[in-house]
Enzyme design. Sequence first.
Site, short mmCIF file in Angstrom:
data_model
loop_
_atom_site.label_atom_id
_atom_site.label_comp_id
_atom_site.label_asym_id
_atom_site.label_seq_id
_atom_site.Cartn_x
_atom_site.Cartn_y
_atom_site.Cartn_z
N CYS A 1 0.83 -1.21 0.00
CA CYS A 1 0.00 0.00 0.00
C CYS A 1 0.87 1.26 0.00
O CYS A 1 1.69 1.44 0.91
CB CYS A 1 -0.90 -0.02 1.23
N TRP B 1 -8.06 -6.80 5.13
CA TRP B 1 -6.63 -6.90 5.41
C TRP B 1 -6.43 -7.92 6.53
O TRP B 1 -7.05 -7.82 7.59
CB TRP B 1 -6.08 -5.55 5.84
N VAL C 1 -5.78 0.42 6.16
CA VAL C 1 -4.47 0.64 6.77
C VAL C 1 -3.83 1.80 6.00
O VAL C 1 -4.19 2.04 4.84
CB VAL C 1 -3.59 -0.63 6.70
N GLU D 1 -5.01 8.43 8.95
CA GLU D 1 -4.72 9.26 7.78
C GLU D 1 -3.21 9.41 7.66
O GLU D 1 -2.56 10.05 8.49
CB GLU D 1 -5.39 10.63 7.92
N SER D 2 -2.63 8.82 6.61
CA SER D 2 -1.17 8.73 6.50
C SER D 2 -0.50 10.10 6.49
O SER D 2 0.57 10.28 7.08
CB SER D 2 -0.79 7.96 5.23
N TYR E 1 -4.27 6.01 -9.04
CA TYR E 1 -5.47 5.20 -8.77
C TYR E 1 -6.63 5.62 -9.67
O TYR E 1 -7.44 4.79 -10.08
CB TYR E 1 -5.84 5.31 -7.29
#
Length: 340
Positions: free
Chosen positions: A53, A93, A138, A153-154, A207
Amino acid sequence: MTDKSTQEDQAAIAQRRAKGEFVRGISGFRGVIGDPDFPAEPGRYHLYVALNCPWCHRVTLARNVLGLQNGITMDVAFPNRTDESDPEGPNLWEFAPKRTATLTGAPLPECTGETGTGKRLRFAKDIYRAEGSEEQSVPILYDKIAGRIVNNESAEIIRMLDAHADALGSNIATAKRVQLLPTYDALKKDIHELNELIYTTINNGAYKAGFSSDQSVYAAAFDAYFKTLEALDDRLSDGRSFLTGNQFTEADLRLFPTLYRHDPVYYLRMKLNGARVLDYPHLWRWLCRVYAMPGVAAAGSLVHCRQGYFGRSWNGVVPKGPLKPMPYPEAYLQPDLSNR
């Protein structure tokens, strides 16, 4: 107002998806390390990630370049989610260290069981269920002491790790450690503008191209993606080491996961076959330069990427290449490869 560098505009989301556009949802957990509920302490926090990811890759990169491998523990999910044959249902996941990868015919050594909650949960969704949430994405930043999800939230997680690296137990001295978001206003403005461009046209743009079923959406995403690659290659043509100058920043970190995947995965899987990163000499050398930084190579896995992206395609077969001019990721050790 929507922050285009962290999330996509959600307007008319149902109609857009019905027409075939890929629209990314919004993360629901937005706690902050440093708030009273989540003090910055070494050993307190845990990450749940999947190495295929790219959003998780941002977080594993930040953890490594900031020297937080010992200060923040981590579990790694299998790169393919469950399918319809699983009793719990598809698209989950799973923490499954014994699951066999079709690409290698063996378990993947990076995959782990679930250790953050102490309950040996099987799915990321189970971590959300404990808090009454139906989310299942994730990365997850988890507080092991409070037994709560902090944030998923990355973009926000990497800023927390950067802001609190010392208190979270970095093993790199402050003077020698990268600062992902420097304090200089002019540089922060440059980073913000790059983040917005990179998120919209590269990170999320890949994406849009790969997973939208509308030809016009795909074509627009394709064009914007390669227009940005051209602009970034030109930006790097003045001899600077990184996107904002000679300092590695958040903008570089956020660009890297997508371009790391482009030649060996996205070129084919996301229908982004306009060119390889290898065809942009300045951008290629930047990619190799970042890959050579301490901790960067260990933060990702192209085996997981290839298994994860192609393993969920229509027939589950993972391509063997590319092999020319040489295999990846070994190619990232050759910054002059684009000149050959």
